[in-house]
Design a protein around this motif. Structure first.
Motif, PDB file in Angstrom:
ATOM      1  N   GLY A 182       1.365   9.087  -5.777  1.00  0.00           N
ATOM      2  CA  GLY A 182       1.619  10.456  -5.349  1.00  0.00           C
ATOM      3  C   GLY A 182       2.693  11.121  -6.193  1.00  0.00           C
ATOM      4  N   ILE A 219       0.836  -1.204   0.000  1.00  0.00           N
ATOM      5  CA  ILE A 219       0.000   0.000   0.000  1.00  0.00           C
ATOM      6  C   ILE A 219       0.869   1.251   0.000  1.00  0.00           C
ATOM      7  CG2 ILE A 219      -1.642   1.334   1.369  1.00  0.00           C
ATOM      8  CD1 ILE A 219      -2.849  -1.320   2.300  1.00  0.00           C
ATOM      9  N   ARG A 237       2.405   1.648  -3.403  1.00  0.00           N
ATOM     10  CA  ARG A 237       1.404   2.122  -4.371  1.00  0.00           C
ATOM     11  C   ARG A 237       1.102   3.601  -4.175  1.00  0.00           C
ATOM     12  NH1 ARG A 237      -4.416   0.419  -2.953  1.00  0.00           N
ATOM     13  NH2 ARG A 237      -3.965   2.125  -1.489  1.00  0.00           N
ATOM     14  N   ASN A 238       0.862   3.996  -2.923  1.00  0.00           N
ATOM     15  CA  ASN A 238       0.541   5.399  -2.644  1.00  0.00           C
ATOM     16  C   ASN A 238       1.705   6.318  -2.997  1.00  0.00           C
ATOM     17  OD1 ASN A 238      -1.940   4.561  -1.736  1.00  0.00           O
ATOM     18  ND2 ASN A 238      -1.401   4.638   0.434  1.00  0.00           N
ATOM     19  N   THR A 239       2.919   5.858  -2.703  1.00  0.00           N
ATOM     20  CA  THR A 239       4.096   6.666  -3.044  1.00  0.00           C
ATOM     21  C   THR A 239       4.215   6.843  -4.548  1.00  0.00           C
ATOM     22  OG1 THR A 239       5.266   5.905  -1.063  1.00  0.00           O
ATOM     23  CG2 THR A 239       6.599   6.837  -2.833  1.00  0.00           C
TER      24      THR A 239
END
Length: 311
Positions: A279, A271, A274-276
């Motif tokens: 972003g 997660i 993925r978020n990094t």
């Protein structure tokens, strides 16, 4: 119609790009500094880790990107001899200048963010390599006594007699105190013997040793030899099997805990990765977009006719 008619105009001028990069970065820092001042003078929190701080940082970065693109074009192409004073560069050339300036701005901010993260975390690590080597690394750390986060390693790597006595006494009420003590002695003796006698196994790394050590102890405490040794200490066959079941259940329980922890850690890592990634893609895309917008806003207007040449 010829738009780019100024002989001093440039399709892409690196001096202008660097000027835009410098001004854009300074603009971002100035807006961030303004947020610090506002935070210090009021109750509004524009710096730190909150949502307001994130929004303020995004605004600062986008305004900086716009200023970078605009400055890059202004510095690359001088004003036309028309009365509008707009830089003599076509929209297509300005778009390329804005893209290059925005790309350099993304590279600079990414490098600065990476450097800051590396300083805080000590040594940057590869996420995929970390996930793949979690079990072996944790096993080696348990063997060396440097980490105590894995329940299986805690249980099988640090067995002491009193803990075994308490475990058997709580879960085997049919055993008297002497039998509990005898069973605990068998468990600790098997542990000590198996921990350092791994047989003919190919152990190339300390991670392999830790894994083999834990597996050997687990097998020894759940096999028939364990039951036979309990019986030789005076326990009946049902009592020996009961003790074996207690130990086996405890190992299975902590094994499940370890699996759950590993799965949770892996899910959290995925997660976070993925978020990094999302972003970064969003930030890079917006930076490029605003840089191009700033560059195009400073370029030659489409309706400007060709500059007349005196004859």
């Amino acid at each position: 119609m010829t738009l780019n008619t100024d002989r001093l105009s440039h399709r892409l001028h690196w001096g202008g790009v660097l000027a835009g990069l410098a001004l854009g970065f300074v603009t971002t820092l100035s807006i961030l500094a303004l947020g610090v001042v506002i935070t210090a003078l009021t109750s509004i929190t524009l710096t730190g880790t909150g949502v307001a701080a994130l929004i303020w940082t995004a605004i600062a970065a986008l305004v900086g990107a716009y200023a970078a693109g605009l400055t890059a074009v202004r510095a690359s192409a001088p004003a036309t001899r028309n009365t509008d004073g707009i830089a003599a560069m076509t929209h297509s050339d300005a778009t390329m200048t804005g893209m290059v300036t925005g790309g350099l701005l993304v590279l600079l901010t990414t490098w600065l963010a990476y450097s800051a993260a590396s300083s805080l975390l000590g040594t940057a690590t590869n996420i995929v390599g970390t996930l793949a080597g979690t079990a072996a690394t944790a096993g080696a750390a348990a063997t060396a006594g440097a980490a105590q986060s894995n329940p299986v390693q805690n249980f099988l790597g640090n067995i002491n007699e009193q803990d075994v006595v308490n475990l058997i006494a709580q879960n085997s009420p049919s055993l008297n105190q002497q039998q509990v003590q005898a069973a605990a002695n068998v468990v600790t003796n098997i542990y000590r013997r198996t921990a350092y006698d791994l047989g003919n196994q190919n152990l190339s790394t300390i991670g392999d040793f830790a894994t083999a050590r834990i597996q050997a102890i687990q097998n020894a405490l759940t096999g028939q030899d364990f039951v036979n040794r309990l019986e030789r200490q005076g326990l009946s066959a049902p009592q020996a099997q009961e003790v074996q079941k207690v130990i086996s259940n405890e190992i299975n329980n902590v094994q499940k805990q370890a699996t759950d922890l590993a799965n949770t850690a892996a899910a959290n890592a995925r997660i976070a990765a993925r978020n990094t990634g999302l972003g970064w893609l969003l930030a890079a895309g917006l930076t490029l977009l605003f840089s191009v917008m700033g560059a195009r806003s400073a370029s030659t207007h489409r309706a400007i006719p060709e500059i007349p040449v005196a004859r």
